[in-house]
Design a protein around this motif. Structure first.
Motif, short mmCIF file in Angstrom:
data_model
loop_
_atom_site.label_atom_id
_atom_site.label_comp_id
_atom_site.label_asym_id
_atom_site.label_seq_id
_atom_site.Cartn_x
_atom_site.Cartn_y
_atom_site.Cartn_z
N THR A 174 0.85 -1.19 0.00
CA THR A 174 0.00 0.00 0.00
C THR A 174 0.89 1.24 0.00
N PRO A 175 0.46 2.29 -0.68
CA PRO A 175 1.29 3.50 -0.66
C PRO A 175 1.27 4.15 0.72
N GLY A 176 2.34 4.83 1.02
CA GLY A 176 2.45 5.53 2.29
C GLY A 176 3.41 6.68 2.15
N LYS A 177 3.64 7.38 3.25
CA LYS A 177 4.60 8.47 3.21
C LYS A 177 5.38 8.51 4.51
N ILE A 178 6.63 8.96 4.39
CA ILE A 178 7.50 9.12 5.55
C ILE A 178 7.15 10.43 6.22
N ILE A 179 6.81 10.38 7.49
CA ILE A 179 6.48 11.57 8.26
C ILE A 179 7.77 12.20 8.81
N SER A 180 8.65 11.37 9.35
CA SER A 180 9.94 11.87 9.85
C SER A 180 10.96 10.75 9.79
N SER A 181 12.21 11.14 9.63
CA SER A 181 13.32 10.17 9.67
C SER A 181 14.56 10.90 10.18
N ARG A 182 15.24 10.25 11.10
CA ARG A 182 16.46 10.82 11.67
C ARG A 182 17.28 9.70 12.29
N ALA A 183 18.52 9.99 12.58
CA ALA A 183 19.38 9.05 13.30
C ALA A 183 19.26 9.35 14.79
N GLU A 184 19.20 8.29 15.58
CA GLU A 184 19.05 8.43 17.03
C GLU A 184 20.18 7.68 17.71
N ALA A 185 20.98 8.36 18.51
CA ALA A 185 22.10 7.73 19.22
C ALA A 185 21.58 7.11 20.51
N ARG A 186 21.95 5.84 20.74
CA ARG A 186 21.56 5.15 21.97
C ARG A 186 22.78 4.44 22.56
N GLU A 187 22.80 4.37 23.87
CA GLU A 187 23.86 3.64 24.56
C GLU A 187 23.42 2.19 24.70
N VAL A 188 24.25 1.25 24.23
CA VAL A 188 23.92 -0.17 24.30
C VAL A 188 25.00 -0.91 25.07
N ARG A 189 24.60 -1.98 25.74
CA ARG A 189 25.53 -2.81 26.49
C ARG A 189 26.17 -3.82 25.54
N VAL A 190 27.49 -3.96 25.64
CA VAL A 190 28.24 -4.87 24.79
C VAL A 190 28.96 -5.86 25.68
N SER A 191 28.78 -7.15 25.41
CA SER A 191 29.47 -8.19 26.19
C SER A 191 30.79 -8.50 25.53
N GLY A 192 31.83 -8.55 26.31
CA GLY A 192 33.15 -8.89 25.79
C GLY A 192 33.29 -10.39 25.59
N VAL A 193 34.35 -10.80 24.90
CA VAL A 193 34.61 -12.21 24.62
C VAL A 193 36.00 -12.55 25.14
N GLY A 194 36.15 -13.75 25.68
CA GLY A 194 37.45 -14.21 26.15
C GLY A 194 37.88 -13.49 27.41
N PRO A 195 39.17 -13.10 27.48
CA PRO A 195 39.66 -12.47 28.70
C PRO A 195 39.00 -11.11 28.97
N ASP A 196 38.48 -10.46 27.92
CA ASP A 196 37.79 -9.18 28.09
C ASP A 196 36.29 -9.41 28.20
N SER A 197 35.88 -10.31 29.08
CA SER A 197 34.47 -10.70 29.14
C SER A 197 33.62 -9.76 30.00
N ASN A 198 34.17 -8.63 30.41
CA ASN A 198 33.34 -7.70 31.19
C ASN A 198 32.44 -6.91 30.25
N ASP A 199 31.28 -6.53 30.76
CA ASP A 199 30.32 -5.76 29.97
C ASP A 199 30.74 -4.30 29.90
N THR A 200 30.63 -3.74 28.72
CA THR A 200 30.88 -2.31 28.53
C THR A 200 29.69 -1.73 27.78
N THR A 201 29.71 -0.43 27.60
CA THR A 201 28.66 0.20 26.81
C THR A 201 29.30 0.98 25.68
N GLU A 202 28.53 1.17 24.61
CA GLU A 202 28.98 1.99 23.50
C GLU A 202 27.78 2.70 22.89
#
Length: 95
Positions: free
Chosen positions: A33-61
């Motif tokens: 069905t046809p539609g239209k974009i009302i708004s579009s933008r980039a949104e920065a969010r902080e996410v939790r990242v799990s490390g692997v191996g010896p760096d297995s502590n959680d960090t955020t980016e």
């Protein structure tokens, strides 16, 4: 005990896969069905990242996510939404 845990994990993964498969099947029956974009933008969010191996502590980016709002009409009724994909959005992961 380990076998029971493995069976429980396999059962949960099977259930999750089945639910996602049903969602994709339902979407495949939708008509375009046809539609239209009302708004579009980039949104920065902080996410939790799990490390692997010896760096297995959680960090955020900080990752960028699309923030899209669209509008469409079906049967004379107007709908507005922001979900644009069935897949999980990981942001600008490994860009």
């Amino acid at each position: 005990m380990l076998v029971g845990f493995a069976c429980a994990v396999a059962g949960m993964l099977s259930f999750i896969t089945f639910v996602k498969w049903r969602e994709v099947q339902a979407l495949s029956h939708w008509l375009p069905t046809p539609g239209k974009i009302i708004s579009s933008r980039a949104e920065a969010r902080e996410v939790r990242v799990s490390g692997v191996g010896p760096d297995s502590n959680d960090t955020t980016e900080i990752r960028n996510f699309p923030a899209i709002t669209f509008e469409y009409k079906v049967g004379g009724k107007t709908f507005r939404g922001s979900r644009y994909s069935v897949k999980e959005n990981l942001g600008n992961f490994e860009v």
